[in-house]
Design an enzyme around this catalytic site. Structure first.
Site, PDB file in Angstrom:
ATOM      1  N   HIS B  45       0.806  -1.132   0.038  1.00  0.00           N
ATOM      2  CA  HIS B  45      -0.090   0.035   0.101  1.00  0.00           C
ATOM      3  C   HIS B  45       0.859   1.294  -0.055  1.00  0.00           C
ATOM      4  O   HIS B  45       0.417   2.214  -0.601  1.00  0.00           O
ATOM      5  CB  HIS B  45      -0.830   0.022   1.294  1.00  0.00           C
ATOM      6  CG  HIS B  45      -1.911   1.146   1.089  1.00  0.00           C
ATOM      7  ND1 HIS B  45      -3.160   1.230   0.428  1.00  0.00           N
ATOM      8  CD2 HIS B  45      -1.803   2.365   1.968  1.00  0.00           C
ATOM      9  CE1 HIS B  45      -3.649   2.185   0.729  1.00  0.00           C
ATOM     10  NE2 HIS B  45      -3.017   2.905   1.702  1.00  0.00           N
ATOM     11  N   HIS B  91     -10.199   3.116  -0.780  1.00  0.00           N
ATOM     12  CA  HIS B  91     -10.280   2.606   0.683  1.00  0.00           C
ATOM     13  C   HIS B  91     -11.235   1.150   0.576  1.00  0.00           C
ATOM     14  O   HIS B  91     -12.171   1.262   1.245  1.00  0.00           O
ATOM     15  CB  HIS B  91     -11.011   3.719   1.577  1.00  0.00           C
ATOM     16  CG  HIS B  91     -10.186   4.061   2.560  1.00  0.00           C
ATOM     17  ND1 HIS B  91     -10.782   4.381   4.066  1.00  0.00           N
ATOM     18  CD2 HIS B  91      -8.896   4.052   2.991  1.00  0.00           C
ATOM     19  CE1 HIS B  91      -9.842   4.443   4.839  1.00  0.00           C
ATOM     20  NE2 HIS B  91      -8.787   4.254   4.258  1.00  0.00           N
TER      21      HIS B  91
END
Lengths: 222, 738
Positions: B45, B91
């Site tokens: 990420h 998200h």
């Protein structure tokens, strides 16, 4: 004419109201900080929409304790013009400047939608420039906009011609289709729809401008 | 100090090779806190270790680009001394585990990225993917996730005061276990007032501002870098909790503090919180940062250094101020009722040094941490693909009924139920809100408006990631051109499965390459974005879903909208009837919604033709010749005609199509480069089309209340507008009731 737009922590239609009054209407407008205890010679006060204090507890429940609200109350008591829009209307009812309450919409969800409201009285400084029955298109954007009051209060509002706007097609369950009301002295008005959002031709309509224009007209006649 | 065992390393999702690299950087065994810091910074990420090599293939420059990838957001010059900052970010993982907070904090994160740069957010959009609402097993959960995600986006955006002006929402079974929430935001500022996330000036104070640090979101970035298993629901404590009111205060305080001139650099604390912001600011500034955790405002007692460094508590900022001018900054934050304290200083040694009550608990070269993550050239083969190449036998017998089927299908039906929960007007800049081809937001300070749209098509990309990504860029640019805007720049969000599987890696590589080709061709460089990998649950990967957000510019004025305004107006199909064959029909909504199967390849894109169609459209729009314009996409011509009829005027159209294409293809194929226009001045429209070398057949005229489509006299579709509109408008709400 000098408009003051109150800025609470979490106000987010303050810029919009300021822009409508200053740019679209060509009047003077300035911001008033929530900590201020003095309105310093303003002609009218706008309590703008938004989420003052994050709507913690209830919409408007905390804003009523702001120092500026004491000043707004004094201003209203002396006959000054006060308009509360959306969250501003919630603050006015929480502060006791207007009767009733604004509770969760019938559909339980936030609604953002242009709605038509009918001008129910032109006997007010907020609608004196409108035609009786004039339909004004203005958006609503709220989750707690269902106007609620006991029967006696509702009867009194109607008997005293204090319902200023009614929804043409009730979006939120407001009793008697009430979208906006006046104080007994008629110088304080709260409404859920946003007239500042339809004050600019680019926003698709300038219907809302009549509310602010009325205030200017009323001031001039004073 | 604890000993780091192989089990602890594994629990931090670090490979043996990665751990050895850590040992060599430090020249010693890391402390537990250091291991945690490395694990989040080197997570997929935060480090882009699987994608970095390929992201370099994307174009990132143009004359308008003031800031490309690598900062909190990309920045574009819009003229008149003003600029816009914008970015999209995923998200996904948190939104599956806790839909409301996951989506809300996704919005919060992207808004912070924008105002960290000094820009005031003026628009937000969201690209959403869910499993089918009527899925026999996952349906109830999918409905709950959708409702939660929408409520989360609404609560955060509405309270913060940014209008959510558009987006997209599509459904496929591959998202059953991995919904996608990609949040986009855009802000405006003066182009000489851009703030960067660089720690400069040795001895300058490092200031922490905003919310206190709690135990929420610890290891969120690592969670977003792993597949889901049956135990993933236990990761709920990894999801952060948002407070939009605090973020609104933080916005106002930051913008006001920036005006003091005392701020040198600023970065928000998003993924990997205090860890990421300190080491990245040091790394970018070519400096070091030293902080003491005892000074960090904390929400609870007894937090360990590990927890403080890895917390992803929301609504926090890290600032570097000019030494001696701290009080000017503090004064502003105090005014807005926010914490702001000095927690350390900028150093010259290039180290990120973390102390706890004076004792060093972590000391790592900032550059190695921020940019030294291993870069993997992961093996890639042929892209994974489930669908067959060849078409099944099918006939189109009742096109009018099929049109109804597509109009009520989840992808095509009205999304009003979603976007009415968003305040899409606050700010009084929304010239065109949700429901159009692109949203248009005017910039009050100039005569310019910004148009924006999000596009991604997992269904096309599953058939060909390369072509699908190209089509997404083309469609997004077409959306903008349809409202008259010149596309100028792109942000991207790349949502894929596990890159350690060569077939998934191949999807990623091909999609990036296809996107790069298209962005280069349409002159819309990528200025930033985000990569979200490991979108898999129990070994099932999502369809490859690259999402692009393109922004464009146009002169402020009345918007060009999709709906027919008046009866009796000629209707022109700019770009023509297009072409299709059986194979290229396999990715259409018709295949999906009517035939319930998908095959073949996505529609064929001729980028050169597409560019000319868009140029013609912009010229038509600029000259005010079109009364309505709607680009053809899902559901093809028939759906575009129907949607154009769903405006307030209730005006439909009567068309007679002079083409010998198979009727089913003619109505429903999704060949790109086509825009449906109604106009009072057809000859001038045709003239512009001719000039650009673009077909523009006049296909009929608008009429009151009905949609009639013929092919050389034979009626294919004939329906009342009101009937079609009712089906289309009520479908989502019906599906949500289950």
């Amino acid at each position: 004419m000098r408009f003051g737009v109150v800025v609470f922590p979490g106000s987010n239609c303050d810029h919009d109201a300021w822009y409508a009054v200053s740019h679209n209407l060509g009047q003077q407008a300035e911001y008033v900080w929530h900590g201020s205890e003095d309105l310093g010679g303003l002609d009218a006060v706008i309590l703008p929409g938004g989420f003052s204090y994050g709507d913690y507890l209830r919409g408007g429940a905390i804003a009523k304790f702001s120092p500026v609200m004491a000043a707004v109350k004094r201003f209203a008591a002396s006959g000054g013009l006060v308009i509360g829009i959306c969250n501003g209307f919630q603050i006015l009812v929480e502060s006791g400047l207007l009767p009733g309450a604004l509770i969760t919409n019938r559909g339980l969800k936030f609604i953002c939608r242009p709605v038509d409201v009918i001008t129910a009285t032109v006997n007010s400084p907020f609608t004196c420039a409108a035609r009786p029955g004039q339909v004004i298109r203005a958006p609503i954007a709220h989750a707690e906009g269902c106007y609620y009051a006991d029967e006696r209060t509702l009867d009194e509002l109607e008997a005293e011609d204090r319902v200023v706007f009614r929804y043409a097609d009730n979006p939120n369950g407001s009793l008697r289709d009430i979208a906006g009301i006046l104080s007994r002295e008629r110088n304080v008005m709260g409404m859920m729809p946003h007239p500042e959002r339809t004050s600019d031709p680019l926003m698709g309509s300038t219907d809302g401008l009549v509310v602010f224009q009325s205030m200017v007209t009323a001031m001039a006649a004073k | 100090m604890s000993t780091i065992t192989p089990e602890i390393v594994k629990a931090h999702q670090l490979s043996t090779a990665e751990y050895e690299k850590i040992l060599s950087i430090l020249g010693r065994e890391p402390t537990y806190t250091e291991l945690g810091i490395f694990s989040v910074m080197w997570s997929e990420h935060c480090s882009y270790k699987s994608s970095r090599l390929h992201l370099k293939k994307l174009p990132t420059r143009s004359q308008r680009v003031l800031q490309g990838p690598g900062e909190n957001a990309g920045v574009i010059d819009i003229g008149d001394g003003y600029a816009i900052a914008f970015k999209i970010e995923s998200h996904n993982h948190p939104s599956f585990i806790e839909p409301f907070q996951g989506a809300a904090t996704g919005v919060g994160g992207i808004l912070r990225d924008i105002f960290t740069m000094g820009a005031r957010p003026v628009a937000a959009m969201d690209s959403l993917r869910f499993g089918p609402l009527d899925d026999p097993q996952a349906g109830p959960r999918n409905r709950r996730i959708l409702e939660g995600v929408v409520a989360g986006i609404a609560q955060y955006g509405n309270c913060f005061g940014v209008p959510t002006v558009g987006g997209e929402c599509l459904f496929e079974p591959s998202y059953n276990g991995n919904p996608l929430v990609n949040a986009f935001a855009l802000g405006v500022f003066k182009k000489d007032e851009i703030f960067l996330a660089k720690a400069r000036g040795i001895g300058n104070p490092v200031i922490y501002a905003g919310a206190k640090t709690g135990k929420d979101g610890i290891h969120g970035a690592s969670m977003a870098s792993a597949e889901f298993t049956e135990e993933s629901q236990q990761k709920r404590p990894n999801v952060q909790v948002g407070d939009p009111f605090l973020e609104k205060l933080l916005l106002e305080a930051c913008l006001e503090a920036m005006k003091t001139g005392a701020i040198v650099g600023i970065q928000d604390m998003g993924a990997a919180g205090l860890t990421c912001s300190t080491c990245e600011m040091g790394s970018r500034g070519g400096t070091g940062i030293e902080i003491d955790l005892k000074l960090v405002p904390q929400r609870e007692t007894g937090m360990t250094p590990y927890e403080i460094m890895l917390s992803e508590s929301q609504e926090r900022m890290l600032l570097v101020a000019e030494k001696g001018r701290e009080e000017e900054v503090f004064r502003v934050f105090r005014k807005w009722g926010l914490d702001a304290v000095t927690i350390g200083q900028v150093t010259g040694d290039g180290l990120m040094r973390v102390k706890d009550h004076g004792v060093v608990v972590a000391e790592i070269p900032a550059g190695h941490l921020a940019d030294g993550a291993p870069v993997y050239d992961r093996p890639h083969t042929e892209p994974a693909r489930r669908a067959p190449l060849e078409a099944p036998a099918f006939t189109v017998d009742d096109p009018a009924r099929d049109l109804e089927t597509i109009l009520v299908s989840a992808d095509v039906c009205s999304k009003r139920w979603i976007w009415e929960q968003y305040d899409y007007m606050v700010g009084t800049n929304t010239v065109q809100g949700p429901g159009g081809d692109a949203a248009v937001v005017r910039i009050k300070e100039t005569g310019t408006s910004v148009a924006m749209a999000l596009d991604g098509n997992g269904r096309y990309c599953a058939l060909s990631p390369r072509e699908g990504a190209r089509l997404a860029v083309a469609e997004c640019c077409r959306n903008l051109s349809t409202v008259g805007a010149l596309p100028v720049a792109t942000t991207n969000c790349l949502n894929f499965g596990n890159p350690e599987r060569p077939q998934i890696m191949a999807q990623l590589v091909e999609a990036i390459e296809g996107m790069g080709e298209a962005c280069r061709f349409f002159e819309v460089p990528i200025t930033g974005g985000n990569v979200s990998l490991y979108n898999e649950t129990l070994g099932e990967a999502i369809d490859p879903t690259p999402v692009v957000g393109v922004v464009g510019l146009l002169k402020t004025g009345a918007p060009l909208t999709i709906d027919f305004k008046r009866p009796g107006r000629p209707v022109i199909l700019l770009g023509g009837f297009g072409a299709c064959d059986e194979r290229r029909f396999g990715g259409t909504q018709y295949a999906k919604a009517v035939l319930k199967t998908v095959w073949g390849l996505p529609p064929l894109l001729d980028m050169d033709y597409e560019k000319r169609v868009q140029a013609a459209m912009r010229e038509i729009a600029a000259q005010g010749l079109a009364e309505s314009a709607h680009d053809l996409s899902d559901g093809g011509l028939a759906v575009a005609v129907a949607e154009s009829a769903f405006g307030p005027a209730g005006v439909g159209a009567e068309l007679d199509l002079d083409s010998d294409m198979r009727a089913g293809f003619l109505l429903f194929h999704e060949g790109p480069s086509r825009i449906l226009i109604s106009t009072e001045r057809p000859d001038e429209v045709a003239g512009i089309a001719r000039k650009h070398g673009v077909e523009a057949p006049r296909v009929g005229a608008t009429i009151g209340g009905r949609v009639v489509i013929r092919q050389r006299g034979t009626v294919l579709v004939e329906r009342e507008v009101a009937l079609l509109k009712k089906l289309w408008a009520g479908s989502l709400e019906k599906a949500l009731r289950g």
